[in-house]
Design a protein around this motif. Structure first.
Motif, PDB file in Angstrom:
ATOM      1  N   PRO A 187     -11.942   7.547   5.643  1.00 41.37           N
ATOM      2  CA  PRO A 187     -11.640   7.587   4.208  1.00 41.37           C
ATOM      3  C   PRO A 187     -12.527   6.711   3.329  1.00 41.37           C
ATOM      4  CG  PRO A 187     -10.139   6.089   5.271  1.00 41.37           C
ATOM      5  CD  PRO A 187     -11.051   6.606   6.350  1.00 41.37           C
ATOM      6  N   GLY A 188     -13.423   5.882   3.935  1.00 42.28           N
ATOM      7  CA  GLY A 188     -14.244   4.976   3.123  1.00 42.28           C
ATOM      8  C   GLY A 188     -13.394   3.920   2.458  1.00 42.28           C
ATOM      9  N   TYR A 189     -13.698   3.612   1.179  1.00 43.20           N
ATOM     10  CA  TYR A 189     -12.862   2.694   0.391  1.00 43.20           C
ATOM     11  C   TYR A 189     -12.466   3.399  -0.902  1.00 43.20           C
ATOM     12  CZ  TYR A 189     -17.482   1.751  -1.694  1.00 43.20           C
ATOM     13  OH  TYR A 189     -18.723   1.883  -2.271  1.00 43.20           O
ATOM     14  N   GLY A 190     -11.413   2.898  -1.554  1.00 41.65           N
ATOM     15  CA  GLY A 190     -10.934   3.581  -2.761  1.00 41.65           C
ATOM     16  C   GLY A 190     -10.295   4.916  -2.402  1.00 41.65           C
ATOM     17  N   PHE A 191     -10.077   5.751  -3.399  1.00 43.74           N
ATOM     18  CA  PHE A 191      -9.474   7.078  -3.218  1.00 43.74           C
ATOM     19  C   PHE A 191      -8.253   7.012  -2.287  1.00 43.74           C
ATOM     20  CE2 PHE A 191     -13.889   8.680  -4.396  1.00 43.74           C
ATOM     21  CZ  PHE A 191     -13.520   8.978  -5.693  1.00 43.74           C
ATOM     22  N   LEU A 192      -8.314   7.668  -1.110  1.00 40.35           N
ATOM     23  CA  LEU A 192      -7.139   7.768  -0.230  1.00 40.35           C
ATOM     24  C   LEU A 192      -7.183   6.789   0.940  1.00 40.35           C
ATOM     25  CD1 LEU A 192      -6.959  11.668  -0.142  1.00 40.35           C
ATOM     26  CD2 LEU A 192      -5.338  10.156  -1.306  1.00 40.35           C
ATOM     27  N   SER A 193      -8.077   5.796   0.878  1.00 42.47           N
ATOM     28  CA  SER A 193      -8.278   4.915   2.032  1.00 42.47           C
ATOM     29  C   SER A 193      -7.057   4.070   2.376  1.00 42.47           C
ATOM     30  CB  SER A 193      -9.486   4.006   1.803  1.00 42.47           C
ATOM     31  OG  SER A 193      -9.281   3.169   0.683  1.00 42.47           O
ATOM     32  N   GLU A 194      -6.203   3.787   1.384  1.00 44.94           N
ATOM     33  CA  GLU A 194      -4.988   3.002   1.643  1.00 44.94           C
ATOM     34  C   GLU A 194      -3.748   3.789   1.227  1.00 44.94           C
ATOM     35  OE1 GLU A 194      -5.825  -1.579   1.267  1.00 44.94           O
ATOM     36  OE2 GLU A 194      -6.827  -0.589  -0.397  1.00 44.94           O
ATOM     37  N   ASN A 195      -3.789   5.093   1.496  1.00 52.54           N
ATOM     38  CA  ASN A 195      -2.687   5.980   1.153  1.00 52.54           C
ATOM     39  C   ASN A 195      -1.901   6.286   2.429  1.00 52.54           C
ATOM     40  OD1 ASN A 195      -1.329   8.652   0.765  1.00 52.54           O
ATOM     41  ND2 ASN A 195      -2.155   8.431  -1.301  1.00 52.54           N
ATOM     42  N   ALA A 196      -0.703   5.736   2.519  1.00 55.05           N
ATOM     43  CA  ALA A 196       0.113   5.890   3.735  1.00 55.05           C
ATOM     44  C   ALA A 196       0.434   7.355   4.013  1.00 55.05           C
ATOM     45  CB  ALA A 196       1.400   5.074   3.599  1.00 55.05           C
ATOM     46  N   ARG A 197       0.655   8.126   2.945  1.00 56.61           N
ATOM     47  CA  ARG A 197       0.991   9.547   3.117  1.00 56.61           C
ATOM     48  C   ARG A 197      -0.179  10.306   3.748  1.00 56.61           C
ATOM     49  NH1 ARG A 197       0.620  13.730  -0.829  1.00 56.61           N
ATOM     50  NH2 ARG A 197       1.685  15.608  -0.106  1.00 56.61           N
ATOM     51  N   PHE A 198      -1.381  10.015   3.292  1.00 54.95           N
ATOM     52  CA  PHE A 198      -2.576  10.674   3.841  1.00 54.95           C
ATOM     53  C   PHE A 198      -2.741  10.316   5.319  1.00 54.95           C
ATOM     54  CE2 PHE A 198      -7.470  10.834   3.893  1.00 54.95           C
ATOM     55  CZ  PHE A 198      -7.478  12.199   4.178  1.00 54.95           C
ATOM     56  N   SER A 199      -2.569   9.036   5.650  1.00 52.96           N
ATOM     57  CA  SER A 199      -2.656   8.590   7.040  1.00 52.96           C
ATOM     58  C   SER A 199      -1.625   9.313   7.905  1.00 52.96           C
ATOM     59  CB  SER A 199      -2.447   7.070   7.105  1.00 52.96           C
ATOM     60  OG  SER A 199      -2.496   6.603   8.425  1.00 52.96           O
ATOM     61  N   LYS A 200      -0.424   9.485   7.351  1.00 52.40           N
ATOM     62  CA  LYS A 200       0.661  10.141   8.098  1.00 52.40           C
ATOM     63  C   LYS A 200       0.381  11.636   8.301  1.00 52.40           C
ATOM     64  CE  LYS A 200       5.699  10.016   8.312  1.00 52.40           C
ATOM     65  NZ  LYS A 200       6.024  11.383   8.707  1.00 52.40           N
ATOM     66  N   ILE A 201      -0.145  12.289   7.263  1.00 50.73           N
ATOM     67  CA  ILE A 201      -0.466  13.720   7.360  1.00 50.73           C
ATOM     68  C   ILE A 201      -1.562  13.940   8.407  1.00 50.73           C
ATOM     69  CG2 ILE A 201      -1.558  15.644   6.107  1.00 50.73           C
ATOM     70  CD1 ILE A 201       0.086  14.708   3.641  1.00 50.73           C
ATOM     71  N   CYS A 202      -2.546  13.055   8.446  1.00 51.19           N
ATOM     72  CA  CYS A 202      -3.588  13.142   9.473  1.00 51.19           C
ATOM     73  C   CYS A 202      -2.955  13.044  10.857  1.00 51.19           C
ATOM     74  CB  CYS A 202      -4.622  12.035   9.284  1.00 51.19           C
ATOM     75  SG  CYS A 202      -5.712  12.260   7.869  1.00 51.19           S
ATOM     76  N   SER A 213      -2.603   2.557  10.223  1.00 47.24           N
ATOM     77  CA  SER A 213      -1.496   3.497  10.411  1.00 47.24           C
ATOM     78  C   SER A 213      -0.669   3.565   9.134  1.00 47.24           C
ATOM     79  CB  SER A 213      -0.613   3.033  11.572  1.00 47.24           C
ATOM     80  OG  SER A 213       0.054   1.828  11.200  1.00 47.24           O
ATOM     81  N   PRO A 214       0.129   4.638   8.967  1.00 44.76           N
ATOM     82  CA  PRO A 214       0.985   4.742   7.769  1.00 44.76           C
ATOM     83  C   PRO A 214       1.892   3.523   7.591  1.00 44.76           C
ATOM     84  CG  PRO A 214       1.085   6.774   9.056  1.00 44.76           C
ATOM     85  CD  PRO A 214       0.282   5.800   9.851  1.00 44.76           C
ATOM     86  N   ASP A 215       2.450   3.054   8.707  1.00 42.69           N
ATOM     87  CA  ASP A 215       3.353   1.899   8.662  1.00 42.69           C
ATOM     88  C   ASP A 215       2.615   0.642   8.202  1.00 42.69           C
ATOM     89  OD1 ASP A 215       5.848   0.460   9.275  1.00 42.69           O
ATOM     90  OD2 ASP A 215       4.672  -0.439  10.888  1.00 42.69           O
ATOM     91  N   MET A 216       1.416   0.458   8.712  1.00 48.07           N
ATOM     92  CA  MET A 216       0.597  -0.708   8.360  1.00 48.07           C
ATOM     93  C   MET A 216       0.233  -0.703   6.871  1.00 48.07           C
ATOM     94  SD  MET A 216      -0.387  -3.089  10.406  1.00 48.07           S
ATOM     95  CE  MET A 216      -0.273  -2.185  11.923  1.00 48.07           C
ATOM     96  N   ILE A 217      -0.167   0.472   6.386  1.00 51.05           N
ATOM     97  CA  ILE A 217      -0.542   0.588   4.974  1.00 51.05           C
ATOM     98  C   ILE A 217       0.667   0.298   4.084  1.00 51.05           C
ATOM     99  CG2 ILE A 217      -1.345   2.168   3.165  1.00 51.05           C
ATOM    100  CD1 ILE A 217      -2.992   3.615   5.349  1.00 51.05           C
ATOM    101  N   SER A 218       1.821   0.839   4.470  1.00 52.54           N
ATOM    102  CA  SER A 218       3.042   0.609   3.688  1.00 52.54           C
ATOM    103  C   SER A 218       3.417  -0.867   3.682  1.00 52.54           C
ATOM    104  CB  SER A 218       4.207   1.431   4.262  1.00 52.54           C
ATOM    105  OG  SER A 218       3.921   2.801   4.163  1.00 52.54           O
ATOM    106  N   LYS A 219       3.308  -1.503   4.852  1.00 52.19           N
ATOM    107  CA  LYS A 219       3.658  -2.921   4.974  1.00 52.19           C
ATOM    108  C   LYS A 219       2.771  -3.809   4.118  1.00 52.19           C
ATOM    109  CE  LYS A 219       5.742  -3.920   9.471  1.00 52.19           C
ATOM    110  NZ  LYS A 219       5.407  -4.189  10.866  1.00 52.19           N
ATOM    111  N   MET A 220       1.472  -3.551   4.172  1.00 52.37           N
ATOM    112  CA  MET A 220       0.521  -4.441   3.507  1.00 52.37           C
ATOM    113  C   MET A 220       0.151  -3.975   2.102  1.00 52.37           C
ATOM    114  SD  MET A 220       0.631  -6.523   5.862  1.00 52.37           S
ATOM    115  CE  MET A 220      -0.371  -7.775   5.082  1.00 52.37           C
ATOM    116  N   GLY A 221       0.445  -2.717   1.777  1.00 47.00           N
ATOM    117  CA  GLY A 221       0.078  -2.183   0.461  1.00 47.00           C
ATOM    118  C   GLY A 221       0.962  -2.709  -0.653  1.00 47.00           C
TER     119      GLY A 221
END
Length: 450
Positions: free
Chosen positions: A80-95, A106-114
């Motif tokens: 995902p690079g940076y910006g855009f969807l790089s820290e989007n938990a939903r995108f990580s989960k859909i993948c 991981s989706p959980d990690m992004i949610s925790k730290m986001g």
């Protein structure tokens, strides 16, 4: 190892990922909006798929279009690079759900730290120093008043879903609290659809110093030392360097250990950055964690000879890290070159580049997706290049940067090259004696008449 990686991004970072993939023998897929059809990342990828019109919301943020591109090209991973969807938990989960490896957290990690309030509570539990303030989101203004008194003025109100300086207010006395509370919440609601606020002690004369970490799927993490990102405008970084001129060996060991402790506590997988505020007494406090590659990652690569994108890909493929920490052997500085007019309050300057000459020579690196004849569109972030110089000492790196900036010619649009050239002559910058307030007093010299 992955056979084909789709890069869900644009510009220089997309090209950066493509380069490492090619070196690893991995096929690449570029995605692009109609506005980016002529970008270099489209030209140099093995395949390219148009995912929508110019607005980000219709292209680079359109998860369905990106997943469709991955499906039709048989990509087995997405970077995902940076910006855009790089820290989007939903995108990580859909993948995850579609058996496409998300090269990131991981989706959980992004949610925790986001969510900044949740992240702070997690870091407290990990034993990482945190800025005194509220425990989580503040319920109402009465609670806000009480916490401010307990914390002690000055305090900083921050939007829990914040970023880019939105929903932040410094409050120096009780008399200013109500107005700051109301305006910060309104701005946060308008910017993020979430008016949740938390509060921290305002750190005076702070440095913004981040520690690069890498963690693997076995729960092991290492650090690659620090980057000083204190030269900022409106909470946006302008230039970064490593090692920090403010750093001591003792402080580096302490901050590095805290960052590794943070990553291992949450079993972090991938490349990430633990960001700290450091006060004038060299006390450091956790600020946030970025669960992605950073814009400024090249300076770390230069001083420790380490390809962070390659490491991201290896870790995502299940390869274990060595576990050893890395320390800077050289000094490296990055200047972000933006299509902005520094003589007119950094106003965006889209348009066609009519002439471009890039500097070269020993210790000079340029990450960019633009070229002579390329048109900068107004739809995206204005950064068009990163100029990095690396040398044995800080003084040599600054002198090399001056020379490289003098060589860097971009015509047809305004850029921040004159700002960076003036910065490299600034006594406070040269001395290394700068904080996040550096730009408050910085004034551009009048332009040189040609």
């Amino acid at each position: 190892m992955f056979k084909k990686i789709l890069i869900a991004n644009r510009g220089e970072i997309a090209l950066r990922v493509i380069r490492t993939c090619k070196e690893m023998g991995i096929k690449t897929v570029a995605v692009y909006s109609t506005a980016d059809a002529e970008s270099l990342h489209v030209r140099f990828a093995d395949e390219a798929v148009c995912i929508g019109p110019a607005p980000s919301s219709e292209s680079y943020l359109k998860i369905a279009n990106i997943m469709a591109a991955a499906e039709i090209t048989n990509a087995d991973a997405i970077h995902p690079g940076y910006g855009f969807l790089s820290e989007n938990a939903r995108f990580s989960k859909i993948c995850q759900e579609h058996d496409v490896k998300f090269i990131g957290a991981s989706p959980d990690m992004i949610s925790k730290m986001g969510d900044k309030a949740t992240a702070k509570a997690t870091m407290k539990a990990a034993g990482v120093p945190c800025v005194p303030g509220s425990d989580g989101i503040i319920e109402d203004f009465e609670s806000c008043e009480r916490i401010a008194e307990e914390t002690g003025y000055p305090v900083m109100l921050k939007a829990t879903a914040g970023g880019g300086g939105k929903g932040m207010r410094a409050v120096w006395s009780k008399d200013d609290l109500r107005k700051a509370w109301d305006s910060a919440r309104q701005e946060a609601a308008a910017s993020f659809g979430n008016d949740g606020m938390y509060m921290e002690k305002l750190i005076e004369e702070p440095r913004h110093i981040e520690i690069q970490v890498v963690g693997d799927s076995n729960g092991k993490a290492c650090h690659l030392s620090e980057r000083d990102c204190s030269v900022q405008r409106r909470h946006q970084k302008l230039t970064e360097e490593t090692p920090s001129p403010f750093m001591t060996d003792e402080l580096r060991e302490k901050m590095g250990a805290a960052a590794v402790r943070a990553a291992e506590f949450i079993k972090y997988e991938g490349a990430g950055t633990v960001e700290f505020l450091v006060d004038k007494h060299r006390n450091f406090y956790f600020m946030e964690m970025n669960t992605r590659i950073q814009v400024e990652h090249p300076i770390t690569e230069q001083v420790v000879d380490y390809d962070l994108i390659r490491e991201q890909i290896l870790v995502a493929a299940g390869v274990a890290i060595s576990g050893k920490n890395y320390y800077p052997q050289l000094h490296s500085i990055e200047c972000r070159i933006n299509a902005e007019d520094p003589y007119n309050n950094f106003r965006p300057s889209p348009g066609k580049i009519t002439n471009l000459h890039a500097p070269g020579g020993h210790g000079v690196r340029i990450d960019t997706h633009v070229y002579s004849g390329y048109s900068i569109v107004p739809n995206y972030d204005s950064m068009i290049a990163k100029l990095i110089t690396t040398a044995q000492t800080r003084e040599e790196a600054i002198n090399k940067m001056k020379r490289a900036l003098d060589e860097f010619v971009i015509e047809g649009i305004k850029t921040t090259i004159p700002f960076h050239r003036q910065l490299m002559d600034d006594p406070a910058y040269i001395s290394g004696n700068y904080t996040t307030a550096f730009m408050d007093d910085f004034k551009m010299n009048p332009p040189v008449e040609e």
